[in-house]
Design an enzyme around this catalytic site. Structure first.
Site, PDB file in Angstrom:
ATOM      1  N   THR A  52       0.827  -1.214   0.000  1.00  0.00           N
ATOM      2  CA  THR A  52       0.000   0.000   0.000  1.00  0.00           C
ATOM      3  C   THR A  52       0.858   1.259   0.000  1.00  0.00           C
TER       4      THR A  52
ATOM      5  N   GLY B 275       2.674  -2.852   8.426  1.00  0.00           N
ATOM      6  CA  GLY B 275       2.879  -3.104   9.838  1.00  0.00           C
ATOM      7  C   GLY B 275       4.343  -3.414  10.136  1.00  0.00           C
TER       8      GLY B 275
ATOM      9  N   GLU C 187      -6.024  -6.147   4.013  1.00  0.00           N
ATOM     10  CA  GLU C 187      -6.033  -7.404   3.250  1.00  0.00           C
ATOM     11  C   GLU C 187      -7.154  -7.416   2.213  1.00  0.00           C
TER      12      GLU C 187
HETATM   13  C1  LIG Z   1      -4.688 -13.578  10.392  1.00  0.00           C
HETATM   14  C2  LIG Z   1      -3.321 -14.027  10.665  1.00  0.00           C
HETATM   15  C3  LIG Z   1      -3.179 -15.519  10.761  1.00  0.00           C
HETATM   16  C4  LIG Z   1      -1.971 -16.157  10.741  1.00  0.00           C
HETATM   17  C5  LIG Z   1      -0.651 -15.460  10.694  1.00  0.00           C
HETATM   18  C6  LIG Z   1       0.063 -15.564  12.002  1.00  0.00           C
HETATM   19  C7  LIG Z   1       0.534 -14.508  12.700  1.00  0.00           C
HETATM   20  C8  LIG Z   1       0.432 -13.109  12.217  1.00  0.00           C
HETATM   21  C9  LIG Z   1      -0.818 -12.419  12.628  1.00  0.00           C
HETATM   22  C10 LIG Z   1      -1.364 -11.439  11.907  1.00  0.00           C
HETATM   23  C11 LIG Z   1      -0.776 -10.988  10.588  1.00  0.00           C
HETATM   24  C12 LIG Z   1      -1.783 -10.574   9.602  1.00  0.00           C
HETATM   25  C13 LIG Z   1      -2.228  -9.356   9.457  1.00  0.00           C
HETATM   26  C14 LIG Z   1      -1.733  -8.199  10.224  1.00  0.00           C
HETATM   27  C15 LIG Z   1      -2.530  -7.001   9.998  1.00  0.00           C
HETATM   28  C16 LIG Z   1      -2.588  -6.315   8.840  1.00  0.00           C
HETATM   29  C17 LIG Z   1      -1.821  -6.686   7.606  1.00  0.00           C
HETATM   30  C18 LIG Z   1      -2.415  -6.014   6.408  1.00  0.00           C
HETATM   31  C19 LIG Z   1      -1.799  -6.159   5.222  1.00  0.00           C
HETATM   32  C20 LIG Z   1      -2.391  -5.574   4.028  1.00  0.00           C
HETATM   33  O1  LIG Z   1      -3.402  -4.912   4.043  1.00  0.00           O
HETATM   34  S1  LIG Z   1      -1.545  -5.961   2.591  1.00  0.00           S
HETATM   35  C21 LIG Z   1      -2.338  -5.006   1.361  1.00  0.00           C
HETATM   36  C22 LIG Z   1      -3.726  -5.557   1.017  1.00  0.00           C
HETATM   37  N1  LIG Z   1      -4.169  -4.944  -0.188  1.00  0.00           N
HETATM   38  C23 LIG Z   1      -5.069  -5.541  -1.004  1.00  0.00           C
HETATM   39  O2  LIG Z   1      -5.610  -6.587  -0.719  1.00  0.00           O
HETATM   40  C24 LIG Z   1      -5.320  -4.830  -2.313  1.00  0.00           C
HETATM   41  C25 LIG Z   1      -6.748  -5.084  -2.813  1.00  0.00           C
HETATM   42  N2  LIG Z   1      -6.797  -4.888  -4.257  1.00  0.00           N
HETATM   43  C26 LIG Z   1      -6.647  -5.954  -5.097  1.00  0.00           C
HETATM   44  O3  LIG Z   1      -6.475  -7.082  -4.713  1.00  0.00           O
HETATM   45  C27 LIG Z   1      -6.713  -5.647  -6.563  1.00  0.00           C
HETATM   46  O4  LIG Z   1      -6.560  -4.269  -6.795  1.00  0.00           O
HETATM   47  C28 LIG Z   1      -8.058  -6.080  -7.203  1.00  0.00           C
HETATM   48  C29 LIG Z   1      -9.220  -5.508  -6.418  1.00  0.00           C
HETATM   49  C30 LIG Z   1      -8.121  -7.568  -7.228  1.00  0.00           C
HETATM   50  C31 LIG Z   1      -8.133  -5.534  -8.623  1.00  0.00           C
HETATM   51  O5  LIG Z   1      -6.896  -5.789  -9.215  1.00  0.00           O
HETATM   52  P1  LIG Z   1      -6.790  -5.805 -10.817  1.00  0.00           P
HETATM   53  O6  LIG Z   1      -7.575  -4.699 -11.366  1.00  0.00           O
HETATM   54  O7  LIG Z   1      -5.360  -5.949 -11.176  1.00  0.00           O
HETATM   55  O8  LIG Z   1      -7.440  -7.218 -11.130  1.00  0.00           O
HETATM   56  P2  LIG Z   1      -8.785  -7.582 -11.883  1.00  0.00           P
HETATM   57  O9  LIG Z   1      -9.965  -7.311 -11.016  1.00  0.00           O
HETATM   58  O10 LIG Z   1      -8.744  -7.023 -13.269  1.00  0.00           O
HETATM   59  O11 LIG Z   1      -8.579  -9.194 -11.943  1.00  0.00           O
HETATM   60  C32 LIG Z   1      -7.617  -9.728 -12.838  1.00  0.00           C
HETATM   61  C33 LIG Z   1      -7.650 -11.247 -12.649  1.00  0.00           C
HETATM   62  O12 LIG Z   1      -6.890 -11.574 -11.473  1.00  0.00           O
HETATM   63  C34 LIG Z   1      -7.687 -12.332 -10.579  1.00  0.00           C
HETATM   64  N3  LIG Z   1      -7.243 -11.964  -9.223  1.00  0.00           N
HETATM   65  C35 LIG Z   1      -7.300 -10.758  -8.644  1.00  0.00           C
HETATM   66  N4  LIG Z   1      -6.777 -10.808  -7.404  1.00  0.00           N
HETATM   67  C36 LIG Z   1      -6.377 -12.092  -7.208  1.00  0.00           C
HETATM   68  C37 LIG Z   1      -5.755 -12.784  -6.109  1.00  0.00           C
HETATM   69  N5  LIG Z   1      -5.441 -12.151  -4.958  1.00  0.00           N
HETATM   70  N6  LIG Z   1      -5.488 -14.089  -6.254  1.00  0.00           N
HETATM   71  C38 LIG Z   1      -5.812 -14.724  -7.413  1.00  0.00           C
HETATM   72  N7  LIG Z   1      -6.401 -14.139  -8.507  1.00  0.00           N
HETATM   73  C39 LIG Z   1      -6.678 -12.830  -8.373  1.00  0.00           C
HETATM   74  C40 LIG Z   1      -9.102 -11.919 -10.888  1.00  0.00           C
HETATM   75  O13 LIG Z   1     -10.020 -12.906 -10.462  1.00  0.00           O
HETATM   76  C41 LIG Z   1      -9.033 -11.799 -12.396  1.00  0.00           C
HETATM   77  O14 LIG Z   1      -9.061 -13.091 -12.932  1.00  0.00           O
HETATM   78  P3  LIG Z   1      -9.804 -13.355 -14.359  1.00  0.00           P
HETATM   79  O15 LIG Z   1      -9.002 -12.548 -15.347  1.00  0.00           O
HETATM   80  O16 LIG Z   1     -11.208 -12.834 -14.191  1.00  0.00           O
HETATM   81  O17 LIG Z   1      -9.724 -14.833 -14.561  1.00  0.00           O
HETATM   82  C1  LIG Z   2      -4.474  -1.521  10.567  1.00  0.00           C
HETATM   83  C2  LIG Z   2      -4.015  -1.577   9.135  1.00  0.00           C
HETATM   84  C3  LIG Z   2      -2.894  -2.325   8.799  1.00  0.00           C
HETATM   85  C4  LIG Z   2      -2.439  -2.365   7.482  1.00  0.00           C
HETATM   86  N1  LIG Z   2      -1.305  -3.077   7.183  1.00  0.00           N
HETATM   87  C5  LIG Z   2      -0.839  -3.070   5.915  1.00  0.00           C
HETATM   88  C6  LIG Z   2       0.360  -3.770   5.589  1.00  0.00           C
HETATM   89  O1  LIG Z   2       0.980  -4.385   6.454  1.00  0.00           O
HETATM   90  N2  LIG Z   2       0.813  -3.733   4.304  1.00  0.00           N
HETATM   91  C7  LIG Z   2       0.137  -3.058   3.318  1.00  0.00           C
HETATM   92  O2  LIG Z   2       0.595  -3.059   2.167  1.00  0.00           O
HETATM   93  N3  LIG Z   2      -1.032  -2.389   3.596  1.00  0.00           N
HETATM   94  C8  LIG Z   2      -1.510  -2.384   4.866  1.00  0.00           C
HETATM   95  N4  LIG Z   2      -2.672  -1.712   5.159  1.00  0.00           N
HETATM   96  C9  LIG Z   2      -3.336  -0.932   4.103  1.00  0.00           C
HETATM   97  C10 LIG Z   2      -4.596  -1.640   3.605  1.00  0.00           C
HETATM   98  O3  LIG Z   2      -4.264  -2.767   2.866  1.00  0.00           O
HETATM   99  C11 LIG Z   2      -5.408  -0.632   2.775  1.00  0.00           C
HETATM  100  O4  LIG Z   2      -5.856   0.379   3.635  1.00  0.00           O
HETATM  101  C12 LIG Z   2      -6.588  -1.330   2.102  1.00  0.00           C
HETATM  102  O5  LIG Z   2      -6.113  -2.156   1.073  1.00  0.00           O
HETATM  103  C13 LIG Z   2      -7.619  -0.336   1.535  1.00  0.00           C
HETATM  104  O6  LIG Z   2      -7.014   0.520   0.609  1.00  0.00           O
HETATM  105  P1  LIG Z   2      -7.131   2.109   0.851  1.00  0.00           P
HETATM  106  O7  LIG Z   2      -6.767   2.406   2.228  1.00  0.00           O
HETATM  107  O8  LIG Z   2      -6.401   2.771  -0.258  1.00  0.00           O
HETATM  108  O9  LIG Z   2      -8.689   2.425   0.699  1.00  0.00           O
HETATM  109  P2  LIG Z   2      -9.458   2.807  -0.691  1.00  0.00           P
HETATM  110  O10 LIG Z   2      -9.239   1.754  -1.659  1.00  0.00           O
HETATM  111  O11 LIG Z   2      -9.107   4.208  -1.026  1.00  0.00           O
HETATM  112  O12 LIG Z   2     -10.950   2.699  -0.137  1.00  0.00           O
HETATM  113  C14 LIG Z   2     -11.697   3.836   0.248  1.00  0.00           C
HETATM  114  C15 LIG Z   2     -13.149   3.612  -0.202  1.00  0.00           C
HETATM  115  O13 LIG Z   2     -13.155   3.509  -1.639  1.00  0.00           O
HETATM  116  C16 LIG Z   2     -13.908   2.362  -2.037  1.00  0.00           C
HETATM  117  N5  LIG Z   2     -13.379   1.793  -3.277  1.00  0.00           N
HETATM  118  C17 LIG Z   2     -12.085   1.669  -3.629  1.00  0.00           C
HETATM  119  N6  LIG Z   2     -11.969   1.041  -4.810  1.00  0.00           N
HETATM  120  C18 LIG Z   2     -13.234   0.742  -5.218  1.00  0.00           C
HETATM  121  C19 LIG Z   2     -13.783   0.082  -6.348  1.00  0.00           C
HETATM  122  N7  LIG Z   2     -13.010  -0.413  -7.333  1.00  0.00           N
HETATM  123  N8  LIG Z   2     -15.139  -0.084  -6.405  1.00  0.00           N
HETATM  124  C20 LIG Z   2     -15.918   0.389  -5.414  1.00  0.00           C
HETATM  125  N9  LIG Z   2     -15.464   1.037  -4.305  1.00  0.00           N
HETATM  126  C21 LIG Z   2     -14.129   1.213  -4.230  1.00  0.00           C
HETATM  127  C22 LIG Z   2     -13.734   1.376  -0.881  1.00  0.00           C
HETATM  128  O14 LIG Z   2     -14.835   0.436  -0.856  1.00  0.00           O
HETATM  129  C23 LIG Z   2     -13.740   2.303   0.342  1.00  0.00           C
HETATM  130  O15 LIG Z   2     -15.085   2.516   0.751  1.00  0.00           O
HETATM  131  C24 LIG Z   2      -3.144  -1.648   6.474  1.00  0.00           C
HETATM  132  C25 LIG Z   2      -4.286  -0.908   6.805  1.00  0.00           C
HETATM  133  C26 LIG Z   2      -4.725  -0.865   8.129  1.00  0.00           C
HETATM  134  C27 LIG Z   2      -5.962  -0.062   8.468  1.00  0.00           C
END
Ligand SMILES: CC/C=C\C/C=C\C/C=C\C/C=C\C/C=C\C/C=C/C(=O)SCCNC(=O)CCNC(=O)[C@H](O)C(C)(C)COP(=O)(O)OP(=O)(O)OC[C@H]1O[C@@H](n2cnc3c(N)ncnc32)[C@H](O)[C@@H]1OP(=O)(O)O
Ligand SMILES: Cc1cc2nc3c(=O)[nH]c(=O)nc-3n(C[C@H](O)[C@H](O)[C@H](O)COP(=O)(O)OP(=O)(O)OC[C@H]3O[C@@H](n4cnc5c(N)ncnc54)[C@H](O)[C@@H]3O)c2cc1C
Length: 572
Positions: free
Chosen positions: A50, A89, A331
């Protein structure tokens, strides 16, 4: 975790994402070079995807990794303020490495997002390395134990071999070798799958605290002149808490299923069979969103059901909420995840089923629905008879609701296209329906898995009480979403009235077993960390003791009297 097993901590990302990403995306040589020292905490890593300007839109991430063949290095750079990595994180002060997701540029072309291992602090002094600007993003809603950080990279050079190359590769001359499937570089499926189980744990903890407290708390009068009753005897208290109890059991079974499914399909992927990846992605994305939204709301129901003491941190419920609520955002933000499941799986499957394709996995019911549409509709057209006792018929009702909402979303897209909207606009103008379809699909999966699990229970008494919980979960969901079922012609108003009456009966049936059912989660006092949820029920003495320990009570007269109150008096 040495202080309290469940509190977030700076090493969570190292354990939960850095190590698993290496396991999934590193070559054997990279495993040797990075995994061993990371396992021994010599390397401490985070997962930096992110940025300040993008979290959801991965293709919009701006950090670049440009290959320099003359030095066999990648140059990692944050080109704009919005490209600064933000949120990871453990990034701010703990990690000395980061897996950085960056747009790969080589031979003048961009090949999209790839993962790079970037050293960010000196392994001995922990001082940030040249070109690395890193720090903490400041106070947050919670997670105060975690140093979520920012990372600005100023033309930082790393060796060619620091790009995770299990799937995609860059040759020494800069040639890009595509991965077997572009989807393999997305990641996040593991942790989304694990979060489903975390939702169950959060629910189990919250309803254990609230139900135990409701059994020891006496308040008001049920019958004049009689002693104050346990608040658990109030129907409204049961109506708040017993559906949460049922959901805790439901999500426990779903969490186990999700873990098993992740293990099975990731094993196939490691063996080179990617065919099930779409199902795994859709299921983990949808169930992560469905269970975290439901658990997030239920924790607050539990807190408020404990009255004033629920608002005290001695209850642990405020901390459970503060630590759980970001699961709806990280996530994969929940709305976006629901849209992924609908747009990339459910609608696609609906269209395949509509042309006669036999579907497998969690969407197989769409084939049955497509076949149903081809058969003549019964003249009556009314809702089928409803059994408020037969679980299998309720599973079928949820299945038909899901099929109906998937069809409604698919038809909405079609109608928007017929109005002349572009593909993208048609999808956007159907996104409320798409989210509803995903929600209904996930709800069906949860109800079905709960009922399937009962088939594995041999003990008759246990099976009976779990069946009552499953009935309550299914009927409460029916009541809460009666609009969907009525709109789909699956429920009539008289039937909805019967459902409400049956729910009241089930609450009464569950009352005698409620405390035993939360004890069965076997969450000890240390894990619960709650005065209200103590196993011995000795709340008041320990609440008083807990308050006495408050830092404010270290002195009888707080220094504020002398510093502020007394001088203020003298000026009045
Ligand atoms: C819970 C813990 C348990 C055990 C661990 C032990 C100890 C540790 C404890 C805790 C640790 C855990 C967490 C700590 C706290 C916080 C950590 C937080 C981390 C984060 O937040 S990391 C960042 C997260 N960010 C996201 O998830 C981003 C979300 N956005 C997306 O994924 C993409 O932008 C999105 C929405 C999929 C769109 O991407 P894009 O436009 O490129 O794709 P399309 O929609 O066009 O799809 C293309 C194609 O790809 C397929 N696809 C998309 N995503 C995936 C995937 N992830 N895997 C597989 N395939 C995927 C999609 O279906 C399409 O397929 P098609 O062409 O239709 O066949
Ligand atoms: C406690 C915490 C820990 C985190 N840890 C990590 C980490 O370790 N590593 C890491 O990489 N990231 C981490 N993140 C970031 C996290 O993964 C992002 O905040 C999350 O993926 C959401 O993206 P954003 O914040 O840009 O929100 P945005 O995507 O800007 O979302 C804002 C609003 O826009 C809407 N929106 C966005 N896109 C669309 C769409 N295509 N269609 C409709 N609505 C849409 C959403 O639904 C939401 O209501 C963490 C976040 C938090 C809060």
């Amino acid at each position: 975790s040495c202080v309290h097993p469940d509190r977030p901590e700076p090493l969570d990302l190292h354990l939960g994402m850095f190590l698993p990403t290496l396991l999934n995306q590193a070559t054997p040589e990279q495993m040797e070079r990075f995994f061993t020292p990371a396992w021994n905490l010599r390397i401490i890593g985070t997962y930096a995807q992110t940025e300040m300007g993008h979290g959801t839109h991965l293709r919009g991430l701006e950090t670049t990794a440009t290959f320099d063949p003359s030095t066999q290095e990648f140059v990692l750079h944050s080109p704009t303020i919005s490209s600064i990595k933000w949120w990871p994180g453990g990034l701010g002060k703990t990690s000395n490495h980061a897996i950085v997701l960056a747009q790969l540029h080589t031979q003048g072309r961009c090949h999209g997002l790839h993962a790079f291992i970037v050293p960010i602090r000196d392994m001995d002094t922990h001082v940030p390395l040249p070109g690395v600007v890193v720090g903490d993003i400041g106070p947050k809603f919670g997670f105060s134990e975690v140093d979520n950080g920012f990372l600005k990279l100023e033309h930082v050079r790393i060796p060619l071999d620091n790009m995770l190359m299990k799937f995609a590769k860059v040759e020494p001359d800069g040639t890009y070798v595509k991965p077997p499937s572009a989807k393999l570089t997305y990641g996040m499926v593991f942790i989304r799958s694990m979060i489903v189980g975390q939702s169950a744990l959060a629910l189990a903890k919250s309803c254990t605290i609230a139900i135990r407290y409701s059994a020891v708390r006496h308040q008001s009068e049920l019958r004049p002149g009689e002693p104050e009753p346990q608040i658990l005897n109030y129907q409204t208290q049961q109506h708040k808490l017993f559906p949460v109890l049922a959901a805790a059991y439901a999500f426990t079974f779903v969490g186990q299923y999700m873990k098993d499914t992740y293990r099975r399909i990731s094993g196939d992927i490691h063996a080179g069979d990617y065919s099930q990846l779409p199902e795994l992605h859709a299921l983990s994305a949808g169930l992560k969103a469905f269970t975290t939204w439901a658990a997030n709301a239920a924790i607050e129901v539990c807190r408020m059901s404990c009255g004033g003491h629920g608002y005290s941190r001695s209850s642990a419920l405020p901390d459970i909420y503060v630590e759980f609520t970001p699961t709806c955002t990280y996530e994969g933000e929940n709305t976006v995840m629901m849209l992924q499941t609908a747009s990339r799986y459910l609608v696609k499957s609906y269209r395949q089923a509509s042309v006669g394709q036999r579907l497998q996995g969690s969407v197989s019911y769409l084939s049955e629905a497509a076949a149903q549409r081809l058969r003549p509709r019964p003249v009556s057209g009314g809702a089928a008879p409803l059994s408020t006792q037969d679980l299998l018929s309720l599973v079928h009702l949820y299945q038909r609701r899901a099929a109906s909402l998937v069809e409604l979303a698919a038809k909405s897209i079609q109608q928007e296209l017929q109005r002349g909207r572009s593909q993208e606009e048609a999808w956007n103008h159907s996104s409320i329906d798409l989210v509803r379809a995903s929600d209904a699909h996930c709800h069906f999966v949860v109800v079905k898995l709960f009922v399937d699990k009962l088939e594995q229970v041999d003990d008759a008494a246990v099976k009976a009480v779990l069946s009552t919980l499953a009935l309550l979960y299914a009927l409460k969901g029916l009541a809460d979403n009666s609009g969907d079922f009525l709109q789909a012609g699956l429920l009539t108003v008289p039937q909805a009235t019967r459902v409400s009456a049956r729910i009241k009966e089930l609450l009464e049936e569950l009352r005698p077993d409620a405390v035993a059912l939360v004890d069965a989660f076997d969450l000890n006092d240390r894990k619960l960390n709650s005065v209200l949820g103590r196993y011995d029920g000795n709340v008041y003495e320990h609440l008083y003791e807990w308050a006495r320990q408050s830092p404010l009570n270290a002195t009888e007269v707080h220094e504020s009297f002398h510093k502020y109150l007394k001088p203020l008096r003298s000026r009045l």
